[in-house]
Design an enzyme around this catalytic site. Structure first.
Site, PDB file in Angstrom:
ATOM      1  N   ARG A  56       0.796  -1.220   0.000  1.00  0.00           N
ATOM      2  CA  ARG A  56       0.000   0.000   0.000  1.00  0.00           C
ATOM      3  C   ARG A  56       0.833   1.276   0.000  1.00  0.00           C
ATOM      4  O   ARG A  56       0.563   2.212  -0.757  1.00  0.00           O
ATOM      5  CB  ARG A  56      -0.901   0.071   1.244  1.00  0.00           C
ATOM      6  CG  ARG A  56      -2.190  -0.637   1.132  1.00  0.00           C
ATOM      7  CD  ARG A  56      -2.560  -1.192   2.484  1.00  0.00           C
ATOM      8  NE  ARG A  56      -1.582  -2.189   2.842  1.00  0.00           N
ATOM      9  CZ  ARG A  56      -1.646  -3.458   2.431  1.00  0.00           C
ATOM     10  NH1 ARG A  56      -2.667  -3.859   1.757  1.00  0.00           N
ATOM     11  NH2 ARG A  56      -0.700  -4.330   2.730  1.00  0.00           N
ATOM     12  N   THR A  57       1.816   1.338   0.880  1.00  0.00           N
ATOM     13  CA  THR A  57       2.505   2.621   1.065  1.00  0.00           C
ATOM     14  C   THR A  57       3.242   3.008  -0.215  1.00  0.00           C
ATOM     15  O   THR A  57       3.108   4.134  -0.710  1.00  0.00           O
ATOM     16  CB  THR A  57       3.470   2.531   2.259  1.00  0.00           C
ATOM     17  OG1 THR A  57       2.756   2.022   3.376  1.00  0.00           O
ATOM     18  CG2 THR A  57       4.055   3.887   2.595  1.00  0.00           C
ATOM     19  N   LYS A  87      25.889  -4.722  -1.964  1.00  0.00           N
ATOM     20  CA  LYS A  87      27.357  -4.828  -2.106  1.00  0.00           C
ATOM     21  C   LYS A  87      28.065  -4.151  -0.939  1.00  0.00           C
ATOM     22  O   LYS A  87      29.270  -4.017  -0.933  1.00  0.00           O
ATOM     23  CB  LYS A  87      27.805  -4.135  -3.406  1.00  0.00           C
ATOM     24  CG  LYS A  87      27.176  -4.667  -4.665  1.00  0.00           C
ATOM     25  CD  LYS A  87      27.653  -3.805  -5.843  1.00  0.00           C
ATOM     26  CE  LYS A  87      26.713  -3.925  -7.013  1.00  0.00           C
ATOM     27  NZ  LYS A  87      26.936  -2.830  -7.988  1.00  0.00           N
ATOM     28  N   ARG A 105      11.377   3.834   3.161  1.00  0.00           N
ATOM     29  CA  ARG A 105      11.039   2.908   4.249  1.00  0.00           C
ATOM     30  C   ARG A 105      12.298   2.120   4.580  1.00  0.00           C
ATOM     31  O   ARG A 105      12.985   1.640   3.681  1.00  0.00           O
ATOM     32  CB  ARG A 105       9.925   1.958   3.824  1.00  0.00           C
ATOM     33  CG  ARG A 105       9.708   0.822   4.818  1.00  0.00           C
ATOM     34  CD  ARG A 105       8.500  -0.013   4.495  1.00  0.00           C
ATOM     35  NE  ARG A 105       7.280   0.719   4.800  1.00  0.00           N
ATOM     36  CZ  ARG A 105       6.047   0.182   4.756  1.00  0.00           C
ATOM     37  NH1 ARG A 105       5.903  -1.090   4.401  1.00  0.00           N
ATOM     38  NH2 ARG A 105       4.987   0.898   5.057  1.00  0.00           N
ATOM     39  N   HIS A 143       5.311   5.826  11.455  1.00  0.00           N
ATOM     40  CA  HIS A 143       4.769   5.663  10.092  1.00  0.00           C
ATOM     41  C   HIS A 143       3.829   6.859   9.869  1.00  0.00           C
ATOM     42  O   HIS A 143       2.614   6.724   9.818  1.00  0.00           O
ATOM     43  CB  HIS A 143       4.037   4.329  10.005  1.00  0.00           C
ATOM     44  CG  HIS A 143       3.728   3.865   8.607  1.00  0.00           C
ATOM     45  ND1 HIS A 143       3.833   4.675   7.502  1.00  0.00           N
ATOM     46  CD2 HIS A 143       3.313   2.645   8.144  1.00  0.00           C
ATOM     47  CE1 HIS A 143       3.486   3.984   6.416  1.00  0.00           C
ATOM     48  NE2 HIS A 143       3.171   2.744   6.785  1.00  0.00           N
TER      49      HIS A 143
HETATM   50  N1   CP Z   1      -0.019   0.005   5.917  1.00  0.00           N
HETATM   51  C1   CP Z   1       1.143  -0.291   5.316  1.00  0.00           C
HETATM   52  O1   CP Z   1       2.205   0.264   5.643  1.00  0.00           O
HETATM   53  O2   CP Z   1       1.062  -1.251   4.339  1.00  0.00           O
HETATM   54  P1   CP Z   1       2.255  -1.745   3.460  1.00  0.00           P
HETATM   55  O3   CP Z   1       3.262  -2.421   4.379  1.00  0.00           O
HETATM   56  O4   CP Z   1       1.673  -2.694   2.460  1.00  0.00           O
HETATM   57  O5   CP Z   1       2.896  -0.546   2.818  1.00  0.00           O
END
Ligand code: CP
Length: 302
Positions: free
Chosen positions: A51-52, A80, A101, A129
């Site tokens: 999603r993110t 590497k 991320r 998050h």
């Molecule tokens: N909610 C969320 O962070 O989903 P993903 O890990 O799929 O990005």
């Protein structure tokens, strides 16, 4: 916002959050605009995501920007031995904004000290998050018509759940009452309880996911027990199916209750809940596009 980065929801004032929610509302009404024409947005995902990453990339595409990046760090020179510092310095020369991320807590903050281009934190370990929080708060606002004075129940992995840590911080501006439901092993860390105590925010802690808890809630925020955060998989096995929300458990719930989940879900929401009008998690994920359009345009001063 004080800086041009979006690293922690704790960096946002109440007004910043309200401004971003209003912007998200505007993008939902008019998602296709040319605001990012000529801009390059890098998505660097050192941890898996559906999603993110895809909603950030959709947000950029709908605003006519271009995306570079990776979804699997194993295909990059970090495999590497290239450091995060060098990777960020390099990408900072290519892109106008970095959306990242990383599995290490504090990685996004560290990146923001290395480059002058805006950093957007798409999740750092068990820490924060913040873009999820904005879409969660936008979802709360849409479903409740307010974000003030709500009873919010958070269920599951409150120890490692970065979405929980961010959301309770962001909502703290709006006089919530919290109910935390977790097994002993996954209780909310003391750090967050001290934060709530200092702000005078009321909360209860439970190990039972009881009808009383569900029936008092305006928002039920379910979370997954995250296998990837456990060093001891025997501990994970003990708690992985500890709470499962089923449709019949919602029989006495308030009319305005909505069930949120950052997703992915594993077993914690039974499939029979999906058709209940109080289930909102798929719409919530859709709201991510508009919330992320608001974030990207804000860090780029657009
Ligand atoms: N909610 C969320 O962070 O989903 P993903 O890990 O799929 O990005």
């Amino acid at each position: 916002m004080e800086s041009n980065c979006f690293v922690s929801i704790a960096d946002c004032s109440k007004d910043d959050i309200l401004h971003l929610i209003r912007k998200a509302e505007g993008f939902e009404k008019n998602p296709n605009q040319k605001l990012l024409e000529g801009k390059v947005c890098a998505t660097l995902f050192f941890e898996p995501s559906t999603r993110t990453r895809l909603s950030f990339e959709t947000a950029v595409s709908r605003l006519s920007g271009r995306v570079i990046g990776f979804s699997d760090a194993a295909t990059t020179s970090s495999s590497k031995g290239e450091t995060l510092k060098d990777t960020i310095k390099m990408v900072g020369n290519y892109a106008d904004v970095i959306i990242m991320r990383h599995y290490l807590e504090g990685a996004a903050r560290y990146a923001s000290e290395i480059t002058n281009i805006p950093i957007v934190n798409a999740g750092d370990g068990a820490n924060q998050h913040p873009s999820q929080t904005l879409l969660d708060m936008y979802s709360i606002y849409k479903t409740q018509k307010t974000i003030d004075n709500l009873t919010i129940t958070m269920v599951g992995d409150l120890k490692y759940g970065r979405t929980v840590h961010s959301l309770l911080t962001g909502m703290s501006h709006f006089n919530p009452t919290y109910c935390f439901v977790a097994p002993e092993e996954l209780r909310l860390p003391d750090l967050y309880k001290r934060f709530l105590d200092k702000k005078g925010i009321q909360y209860q802690e439970h190990t039972d996911f009881s009808p009383e808890v569900i029936n008092q809630s305006d928002i039920l925020y379910m979370t997954r027990v995250q296998r990837e955060r456990f060093t001891d998989l025997i501990e994970y096995e003990k708690v992985k199916n500890v709470y499962v929300l089923t449709n019949s458990m919602l029989n006495g719930s308030k009319d305005n209750l909505r069930i949120l989940h950052p997703l992915p879900r594993v077993n914690e929401i039974a499939q029979d809940v999906d058709d209940n009008p109080k289930a909102y998690y798929f719409e919530q994920a859709k709201n991510g596009v508009f919330a992320r359009q608001a974030i990207i345009t804000t860090v780029l001063n657009l």
